[in-house]
Design a protein around this motif. Structure first.
Motif, PDB file in Angstrom:
ATOM      1  N   GLY A  96       0.618  -1.100   0.069  1.00 12.90           N
ATOM      2  CA  GLY A  96       0.231   0.054  -0.068  1.00 12.90           C
ATOM      3  C   GLY A  96       0.920   1.332  -0.091  1.00 12.90           C
ATOM      4  N   LEU A  97      -0.055   2.553   0.039  1.00 10.13           N
ATOM      5  CA  LEU A  97       0.787   3.701  -0.034  1.00 10.13           C
ATOM      6  C   LEU A  97       1.956   3.928   0.897  1.00 10.13           C
ATOM      7  N   GLY A  98       1.428   3.563   1.996  1.00 10.95           N
ATOM      8  CA  GLY A  98       2.452   3.776   3.517  1.00 10.95           C
ATOM      9  C   GLY A  98       3.610   3.003   2.999  1.00 10.95           C
ATOM     10  N   ASN A  99       3.636   1.733   2.821  1.00  7.54           N
ATOM     11  CA  ASN A  99       4.793   0.954   2.545  1.00  7.54           C
ATOM     12  C   ASN A  99       5.480   1.411   1.357  1.00  7.54           C
ATOM     13  N   ARG A 100       4.899   2.271   0.250  1.00 12.23           N
ATOM     14  CA  ARG A 100       5.665   2.373  -0.704  1.00 12.23           C
ATOM     15  C   ARG A 100       6.015   3.931  -0.354  1.00 12.23           C
ATOM     16  N   THR A 282      -6.894  -1.846  11.202  1.00  9.68           N
ATOM     17  CA  THR A 282      -7.147  -3.139  11.918  1.00  9.68           C
ATOM     18  C   THR A 282      -6.790  -4.104  10.515  1.00  9.68           C
ATOM     19  N   TYR A 283      -6.407  -5.303  11.005  1.00 18.21           N
ATOM     20  CA  TYR A 283      -5.833  -6.033   9.994  1.00 18.21           C
ATOM     21  C   TYR A 283      -6.861  -7.448   9.953  1.00 18.21           C
ATOM     22  N   GLN A 284      -7.549  -7.586  10.975  1.00 17.88           N
ATOM     23  CA  GLN A 284      -8.313  -8.999  11.077  1.00 17.88           C
ATOM     24  C   GLN A 284      -9.407  -8.871  10.156  1.00 17.88           C
ATOM     25  N   MET A 337     -10.910  11.749  11.313  1.00 17.17           N
ATOM     26  CA  MET A 337     -10.807  10.443  11.543  1.00 17.17           C
ATOM     27  C   MET A 337     -10.398   9.797  10.304  1.00 17.17           C
ATOM     28  N   THR A 338      -9.624   8.872  10.238  1.00 15.23           N
ATOM     29  CA  THR A 338      -9.457   7.976   8.891  1.00 15.23           C
ATOM     30  C   THR A 338      -9.488   6.267   9.168  1.00 15.23           C
ATOM     31  N   SER A 339     -10.027   5.759   8.403  1.00 16.45           N
ATOM     32  CA  SER A 339     -10.148   4.358   8.587  1.00 16.45           C
ATOM     33  C   SER A 339     -10.746   3.757   7.208  1.00 16.45           C
ATOM     34  N   PRO A 368     -13.163  11.589   5.868  1.00 12.58           N
ATOM     35  CA  PRO A 368     -13.191  11.782   4.296  1.00 12.58           C
ATOM     36  C   PRO A 368     -13.971  10.578   3.698  1.00 12.58           C
ATOM     37  N   SER A 369     -13.428   9.310   3.985  1.00 10.74           N
ATOM     38  CA  SER A 369     -13.830   8.165   3.199  1.00 10.74           C
ATOM     39  C   SER A 369     -13.812   7.036   4.051  1.00 10.74           C
ATOM     40  N   HIS A 370     -14.264   5.833   3.493  1.00 11.53           N
ATOM     41  CA  HIS A 370     -14.478   4.523   4.274  1.00 11.53           C
ATOM     42  C   HIS A 370     -14.570   3.502   3.157  1.00 11.53           C
ATOM     43  N   THR A 373     -12.229  -1.841   1.964  1.00  6.19           N
ATOM     44  CA  THR A 373     -11.062  -2.794   1.776  1.00  6.19           C
ATOM     45  C   THR A 373      -9.954  -1.906   1.267  1.00  6.19           C
ATOM     46  N   GLN A 374      -8.841  -2.272   1.326  1.00  4.37           N
ATOM     47  CA  GLN A 374      -7.565  -1.820   0.582  1.00  4.37           C
ATOM     48  C   GLN A 374      -7.759  -2.234  -0.664  1.00  4.37           C
ATOM     49  N   GLN A 375      -7.569  -1.014  -1.630  1.00  7.10           N
ATOM     50  CA  GLN A 375      -7.889  -1.177  -3.286  1.00  7.10           C
ATOM     51  C   GLN A 375      -6.649  -0.659  -3.907  1.00  7.10           C
ATOM     52  N   VAL A 380      -9.023   6.345  -7.817  1.00  6.78           N
ATOM     53  CA  VAL A 380      -9.685   6.894  -6.761  1.00  6.78           C
ATOM     54  C   VAL A 380      -9.653   6.561  -5.600  1.00  6.78           C
ATOM     55  N   HIS A 381      -9.227   5.349  -5.071  1.00  2.25           N
ATOM     56  CA  HIS A 381      -9.030   4.896  -3.950  1.00  2.25           C
ATOM     57  C   HIS A 381      -7.431   5.479  -3.403  1.00  2.25           C
ATOM     58  N   ASP A 382      -6.456   5.274  -4.310  1.00  2.00           N
ATOM     59  CA  ASP A 382      -5.354   5.811  -3.858  1.00  2.00           C
ATOM     60  C   ASP A 382      -5.440   7.384  -3.640  1.00  2.00           C
ATOM     61  N   ILE A 383      -6.335   8.073  -4.347  1.00  2.00           N
ATOM     62  CA  ILE A 383      -6.162   9.389  -4.109  1.00  2.00           C
ATOM     63  C   ILE A 383      -6.927   9.745  -2.880  1.00  2.00           C
ATOM     64  N   LYS A 384      -7.633   8.955  -2.616  1.00  2.00           N
ATOM     65  CA  LYS A 384      -8.304   8.996  -1.049  1.00  2.00           C
ATOM     66  C   LYS A 384      -7.106   8.844  -0.040  1.00  2.00           C
ATOM     67  N   ALA A 385      -6.345   8.009  -0.198  1.00  2.00           N
ATOM     68  CA  ALA A 385      -5.426   7.408   0.686  1.00  2.00           C
ATOM     69  C   ALA A 385      -4.244   8.375   0.870  1.00  2.00           C
ATOM     70  N   GLY A 402      -0.666   1.320  15.525  1.00  2.00           N
ATOM     71  CA  GLY A 402       0.777   0.654  15.742  1.00  2.00           C
ATOM     72  C   GLY A 402       0.801  -0.232  14.446  1.00  2.00           C
ATOM     73  N   TRP A 403       1.672  -0.610  13.897  1.00  2.00           N
ATOM     74  CA  TRP A 403       1.880  -1.700  12.882  1.00  2.00           C
ATOM     75  C   TRP A 403       1.724  -1.212  11.440  1.00  2.00           C
ATOM     76  N   SER A 404       1.278   0.180  11.447  1.00  2.00           N
ATOM     77  CA  SER A 404       0.577   0.490  10.134  1.00  2.00           C
ATOM     78  C   SER A 404       1.487   1.489   9.570  1.00  2.00           C
ATOM     79  N   THR A 405       2.006   1.155   8.317  1.00  2.00           N
ATOM     80  CA  THR A 405       2.903   2.238   7.623  1.00  2.00           C
ATOM     81  C   THR A 405       2.177   3.464   7.107  1.00  2.00           C
ATOM     82  N   PHE A 406       0.857   3.372   7.007  1.00  2.00           N
ATOM     83  CA  PHE A 406      -0.009   4.637   6.587  1.00  2.00           C
ATOM     84  C   PHE A 406      -0.017   5.721   7.807  1.00  2.00           C
TER      85      PHE A 406
HETATM   86  P1  GDP Z   1      -0.449  -0.347   6.200  1.00  2.00           P
HETATM   87  O1  GDP Z   1      -1.195  -1.592   5.735  1.00  2.00           O
HETATM   88  O2  GDP Z   1      -1.651  -0.016   7.242  1.00  2.00           O
HETATM   89  O3  GDP Z   1       0.900  -0.615   6.658  1.00  2.00           O
HETATM   90  O4  GDP Z   1      -0.379   0.835   5.111  1.00  2.00           O
HETATM   91  P2  GDP Z   1      -0.298   1.038   3.444  1.00  2.00           P
HETATM   92  O5  GDP Z   1      -0.585   2.322   3.241  1.00  2.00           O
HETATM   93  O6  GDP Z   1       0.665   0.414   3.189  1.00  2.00           O
HETATM   94  O7  GDP Z   1      -1.584   0.091   3.013  1.00  2.00           O
HETATM   95  C1  GDP Z   1      -2.890   0.030   3.305  1.00  2.00           C
HETATM   96  C2  GDP Z   1      -3.677   0.821   2.330  1.00  2.00           C
HETATM   97  O8  GDP Z   1      -5.083   0.448   2.710  1.00  2.00           O
HETATM   98  C3  GDP Z   1      -3.516   2.428   1.868  1.00  2.00           C
HETATM   99  O9  GDP Z   1      -2.535   2.430   1.374  1.00  2.00           O
HETATM  100  C4  GDP Z   1      -4.912   2.485   1.479  1.00  2.00           C
HETATM  101  O10 GDP Z   1      -5.024   2.086   0.060  1.00  2.00           O
HETATM  102  C5  GDP Z   1      -5.839   1.654   2.414  1.00  2.00           C
HETATM  103  N1  GDP Z   1      -6.155   2.381   3.860  1.00  2.00           N
HETATM  104  C6  GDP Z   1      -5.892   1.821   4.897  1.00  2.00           C
HETATM  105  N2  GDP Z   1      -6.210   2.666   5.789  1.00  2.00           N
HETATM  106  C7  GDP Z   1      -7.049   3.788   5.272  1.00  2.00           C
HETATM  107  C8  GDP Z   1      -7.344   4.819   5.670  1.00  2.00           C
HETATM  108  O11 GDP Z   1      -7.637   5.243   6.775  1.00  2.00           O
HETATM  109  N3  GDP Z   1      -7.783   5.796   4.830  1.00  2.00           N
HETATM  110  C9  GDP Z   1      -7.685   5.486   3.409  1.00  2.00           C
HETATM  111  N4  GDP Z   1      -8.389   6.421   2.415  1.00  2.00           N
HETATM  112  N5  GDP Z   1      -7.302   4.341   3.066  1.00  2.00           N
HETATM  113  C10 GDP Z   1      -6.789   3.619   3.882  1.00  2.00           C
END
Ligand code: GDP
Length: 482
Positions: A96-100, A282-284, A337-339, A368-370, A373-375, A380-385, A402-406
């Motif tokens: 995902g974007l955080g990892n990238r 959350t990852y579950q 809030m983001t999730s 802003p969005s919910h 799932t990760q897409q 349009v999904h990556d723009i929100k992220a 914790g544990w989240s690169t986002f």
């Molecule tokens: P990580 O999986 O939490 O380490 O973070 P990453 O960014 O690498 O991958 C999770 C991906 O799921 C994000 O890049 C988004 O595409 C999506 N995602 C996870 N949490 C959110 C959030 O709070 N808001 C939005 N818009 N997308 C999210």
């Protein structure tokens, strides 16, 4: 030496204290709108003189070399032109974007330390979401490097680093330049990890092209390489600032993003005394999770991160604060809030509607969005992220998962030490639910030091050799720069 405890400062100039190139360096009309505004975040770390010089030197090298990257596939024909002093490190995308963002930053620092030029795979982020960081040059890998070709770099590649005899890295079937593929994703092995040995770096110095596939924030490992150590100390006197500086250098929102970010900010977040960002990841598979909501509420209330609500059972002695629609002016907190879920937002909103706050302060919550799932890969999904990571980074304070690169990307860009929610294991609400981070830098989850067998010596099995590398709050096996 000890790490400084300096907190980031208010920096007013558009170059962020010399970190960014002057606007006039960019060709007119090419730069991004977001660059031409005053600094957006509350605080920034001051870049060292050495870092500023290194970046300007890097930009000159990038301008010289980026355009020559096309010759990669024709290297055998154009032997004569071969030694132009240009060497490259290529970032490839995974997860995902955080990892990238954390892997790209790690690759960039490697380029700075080794006098290479960073080129990036063409992905949604690099072509649509971020601006080109280097004035008058592109950081995009030329289109000749197709997605299929890049995918063919994997654990079975003959060019996989440390899995061959250091003889010929070229691909003779296609006549490419010499290259090596650095495999540092989760299934790396002991040989791959020798990338972090000084001897390997000696060998790689002569390989003009390195393709790197990583999924982690590798850069804390560079401190273990004796050839980089002194340089890193000079570039980053304040170790916790590494991602904050390099991330703010690399990641500016493109115009599409900037329009969205400013529109959202002005509509929902601008009018506040205090902006608090909350990121819940959350990852579950069975999310949303009531335990995580419980944890978030405990974290907020135990640490006074948001006002408490006085339970309003209808018999409350507290008078309603207002009988009309006019807001009393006791201060306002806006929560971003983001999730991927709306559950946490709904519940927190309900909480603040259930009664008045003790302080009389108003609390407004926006998400802003919910997307559920990760897409990753869907624009349009990556723009929100990216918008949400960016908006979170404009906060005054942050609560992140914790544990989240986002979350790491958001707080490290912001220069904010967040409150970190511990990962929920076995459905138990962790005690304590969260803890204040000791630094703004991301966690490096699986530190490979301690089990690297280098030719001359084993890297000691002690990740606490340097005072500025400490265990992560959310993962004891991980380390972070503090
Ligand atoms: P990580 O999986 O939490 O380490 O973070 P990453 O960014 O690498 O991958 C999770 C991906 O799921 C994000 O890049 C988004 O595409 C999506 N995602 C996870 N949490 C959110 C959030 O709070 N808001 C939005 N818009 N997308 C999210």
């Amino acid at each position: 030496e000890t790490s400084t405890t300096e907190t980031p400062k208010k920096i007013q100039d558009r170059t962020l204290g010399g970190l960014l190139p002057e606007l006039s360096e960019f060709e007119p009309g090419v730069s991004c709108e977001s660059r031409s505004h005053q600094p957006h975040r509350k605080n920034y770390f001051q870049p060292s003189k050495e870092l500023i010089q290194r970046l300007r030197r890097y930009e000159a090298r990038h301008r010289k070399c980026a355009g020559r990257a096309r010759s990669f596939f024709r290297a055998r024909e154009s032997q004569g032109e071969k030694d132009d002093g240009c060497r490259y490190v290529v970032w490839t995308a995974i997860y995902g974007l955080g990892n990238r963002m954390i892997t790209l930053t790690s690759a960039f620092l490697y380029a700075l330390l080794t006098d290479r030029v960073l080129l990036v795979e063409r992905t949604k982020e690099t072509t649509n979401l971020f601006c080109e960081p280097i004035p008058n040059a592109s950081w995009l890998l030329p289109p000749e490097f197709t997605y299929e070709w890049l995918q063919s770099l994997n654990e079975s590649s003959p060019q996989r680093f440390a899995h061959n005899n250091f003889t010929d890295y070229s691909d003779t079937s296609t006549g490419t330049a010499d290259f090596s593929y650095i495999h540092l994703i989760w299934n790396n092995d002991d040989e791959d990890k020798t990338f972090f040995c000084d001897e390997s770096q000696d060998q790689l110095e002569n390989v003009p092209w390195l393709f790197m596939r990583a999924d982690e924030y590798l850069l804390p490992s560079y401190f273990f390489l004796s050839r980089f150590k002194a340089d890193l100390d000079a570039l980053f006197p304040d170790k916790e600032a590494v991602f904050n500086l390099l991330g703010n250098y690399l990641f500016q929102p493109s115009d599409v993003m900037w329009t969205r970010i400013t529109r959202y900010y002005r509509s929902y977040l601008a009018n506040h005394d205090r902006l608090v960002g909350i990121q819940v990841r959350t990852y579950q598979p069975k999310s949303p999770l009531p335990n995580v909501l419980e944890q978030l509420q405990q974290c907020i209330l135990k640490n006074d991160l948001l006002p408490k609500v006085i339970a309003d059972d209808g018999r409350s002695v507290v008078k309603p604060q207002t009988s009309g629609l006019q807001e009393p002016n006791n201060g306002s907190t806006v929560v971003l809030m983001t999730s991927l879920e709306s559950y946490y937002y709904d519940s927190l909103t309900e909480y603040y509607l259930s009664g008045p706050t003790e302080s009389g302060e108003s609390v407004t919550i926006h998400q802003p969005s919910h997307d559920g799932t990760q897409q990753t890969g869907i624009l349009v999904h990556d723009i929100k992220a990216w918008a949400e990571i960016y908006l979170l980074s404009l906060s005054d304070s942050l609560i992140t998962s914790g544990w989240s690169t986002f979350g790491y990307a958001a707080h490290a860009l912001a220069g904010i030490r967040p409150w970190i929610l511990f990962g929920v294991v076995d459905d138990q609400v962790p005690d304590p639910p969260c803890v204040r981070a000791k630094s703004v830098d991301p966690c490096y989850f699986h530190i490979p030091v301690g089990n690297i067998k280098c030719p001359s010596k084993d890297v000691p099995d002690d990740k606490h050799i340097f005072p500025y590398l400490q265990s992560c709050e959310d993962n004891n096996n991980g380390v972070k720069l503090v």
